[in-house]
Scaffold this active site. Structure first.
Site, PDB file in Angstrom:
ATOM      1  CD1 TRP A   1       0.010  -1.084   3.325  1.00 19.40           C
ATOM      2  CD2 TRP A   1       0.173   1.151   3.292  1.00 19.40           C
ATOM      3  NE1 TRP A   1       0.624  -0.690   4.496  1.00 19.40           N
ATOM      4  CE2 TRP A   1       0.728   0.676   4.505  1.00 19.40           C
ATOM      5  CE3 TRP A   1       0.166   2.532   3.064  1.00 19.40           C
ATOM      6  CZ2 TRP A   1       1.282   1.532   5.469  1.00 19.40           C
ATOM      7  CZ3 TRP A   1       0.712   3.380   4.025  1.00 19.40           C
ATOM      8  CH2 TRP A   1       1.254   2.875   5.214  1.00 19.40           C
TER       9      TRP A   1
ATOM     10  CD  GLU B   1       8.417   1.038  10.686  1.00 12.83           C
ATOM     11  OE1 GLU B   1       7.854   2.095  11.005  1.00 12.83           O
ATOM     12  OE2 GLU B   1       8.144  -0.062  11.186  1.00 12.83           O
TER      13      GLU B   1
ATOM     14  CD  GLU C   1       5.441   4.837  12.701  1.00  8.42           C
ATOM     15  OE1 GLU C   1       6.417   4.625  11.966  1.00  8.42           O
ATOM     16  OE2 GLU C   1       4.842   3.928  13.316  1.00  8.42           O
TER      17      GLU C   1
HETATM   18 FE   LIG Z   1       7.808  -0.358  13.128  1.00  8.39          FE
HETATM   19 FE   LIG Z   2       6.051   2.372  11.986  1.00 11.11          FE
END
Ligand SMILES: [Fe+2]
Ligand SMILES: [Fe+2]
Length: 389
Positions: A86, A167, A129
């Site tokens: 995705w 990530e 993140e």
């Molecule tokens: Fe992760």
């Molecule tokens: Fe992550």
């Protein structure tokens, strides 16, 4: 020092390599003064621990070389083909489509009912993140598995680059969603990200891949749990698209957890004593959260405040910490290890009995907190509005 740009500033606190680029420092330092902080630029806002380096005996590096074929067959297979992955654009209004404006309107309508406190937690998760450069750096500090060239063909290096690339979509997607929502102060958030990447992290993994992969096993599961919980809450607040976004990220974290726990499982098989000692060592030092050095230029306890809200909303709690430990101890069958040294047996007893102890401490802390007065704190991420801790 007198400056050629006619500014009165003190460069004695500046550190290499930043002293070589003096002009930007002047500007940045002045900006720090503007927010009323006497912090040294580019250093973590808090003290880091005494920094231990290269704690794995050099001869153990060979273990990781000898696992190259194993890693190719067992770890690289857990990466997803880019063509089948995705992408953030799949979950966001498509800027090339006719209905772009309408889709943004719908998005903003959907998240109207979501409370500020939820946004504080989602922003904290997004910032975590977004500090991805720090995590790739951290993995590349590990002896025996680091990417020596930036394009190294060892399976360890291939994994780390592809893991980073997977990530990277997490921060992108959450960032764009939050930007479009109109509910948060993007400039403050962006500042926090810049501060955080500049500060790094202090996971105390000592260039030691045993410690490093125990840390990442723990962290991937922690992020799986917290994104799973933000998905659940988004659904409860009626934003199914956001729930889907958090859910799809949680699924990636789960796959990453599978990879890192597999590596540690293998280490337990090859070197049970060394691995159980490493696990006990990490747990004694406590697994710090990747964004623990977070700062927004205003709140010196930003991470603690963000964590309190996450705890209160049930997104990531002290109970989760204990549960993760218990899960990993069971996953690696630590209780069943035999043939350990005296020290290894002590480490085994320690980690096997630790989760219930953490839970008891946690219950006591909760009771104490209930009795204490409830305080609120302003979060710059939501324009300084106050949130209950
Ligand atoms: Fe992760
Ligand atoms: Fe992550």
């Amino acid at each position: 020092m007198t400056s050629s740009v006619g500014q009165d500033f003190d460069t004695s606190t500046l550190q290499f390599p930043f002293t070589i680029a003096l002009l930007p420092i002047v500007l940045i330092q002045n900006e720090c003064r503007e927010v009323g902080k006497a912090k040294k630029p580019f250093t973590p806002p808090k003290e880091v621990h005494v920094q231990v380096t290269h704690s794995m005996p050099p001869e153990k590096r060979e273990i990781f070389n000898s696992l190259n074929n194993w890693a190719e067959d067992n770890i690289l297979v857990l990466l997803k083909d880019v063509e089948k992955c995705w992408q953030p654009n799949d979950f966001l209004p498509d800027p090339a489509s006719e209905g772009f404006n309408e889709q943004i309107k719908e998005l903003r309508e959907r998240c109207k009912e979501i409370p500020d406190e939820y946004f504080v937690v989602l922003v904290g998760d997004m910032i975590t993140e977004e500090a991805l450069p720090t995590y790739q750096t951290m993995i590349n500090t590990l002896d025996g598995v680091r990417d020596e060239t930036g394009a190294s063909l060892t399976p360890w290096a291939i994994w780390t680059r592809a893991w980073t690339a997977e990530e990277n979509r997490h921060g992108d997607l959450l960032n764009k969603y939050l930007y479009l929502s109109g509910r948060v102060d993007m400039k403050q958030i962006e500042k926090t990200i810049q501060y955080l990447i500049g500060s790094g992290m202090d996971p105390r993994t000592e260039n030691n891949p045993y410690l490093g992969f125990i840390y990442t096993s723990f962290q991937e599961r922690a992020t799986f749990i917290s994104h799973g919980n933000t998905a659940r809450l988004a659904k409860e607040h009626g934003d199914l698209k956001l729930a889907q976004i958090c859910g799809i990220i949680a699924a990636d974290e789960k796959r990453h957890e599978t990879a890192y726990t597999k590596i540690v499982e293998k280490l337990f098989e090859i070197d049970p004593d060394g691995t159980v000692l490493s696990l006990a060592d990490m747990m004694r030092k406590k697994i710090s959260m990747p964004a623990h050095l977070m700062y927004d230029g205003r709140d010196d306890n930003l991470f603690e405040h963000f964590s309190s809200v996450a705890q209160r909303l049930g997104v990531y709690t002290a109970k989760d910490y204990a549960d993760i430990l218990e899960f990993l101890v069971a996953r690696w069958e630590v209780e069943k290890l035999t043939g350990l040294s005296g020290e290894g047996r002590k480490a085994q007893d320690y980690v096997c009995g630790l989760a219930p102890r953490i839970r008891r401490l946690e219950e006591r802390a909760q009771e104490k907190a209930k009795k204490g007065s409830v305080s609120t704190v302003p979060f710059s991420w939501i324009f300084g509005r106050e949130i209950k801790l």
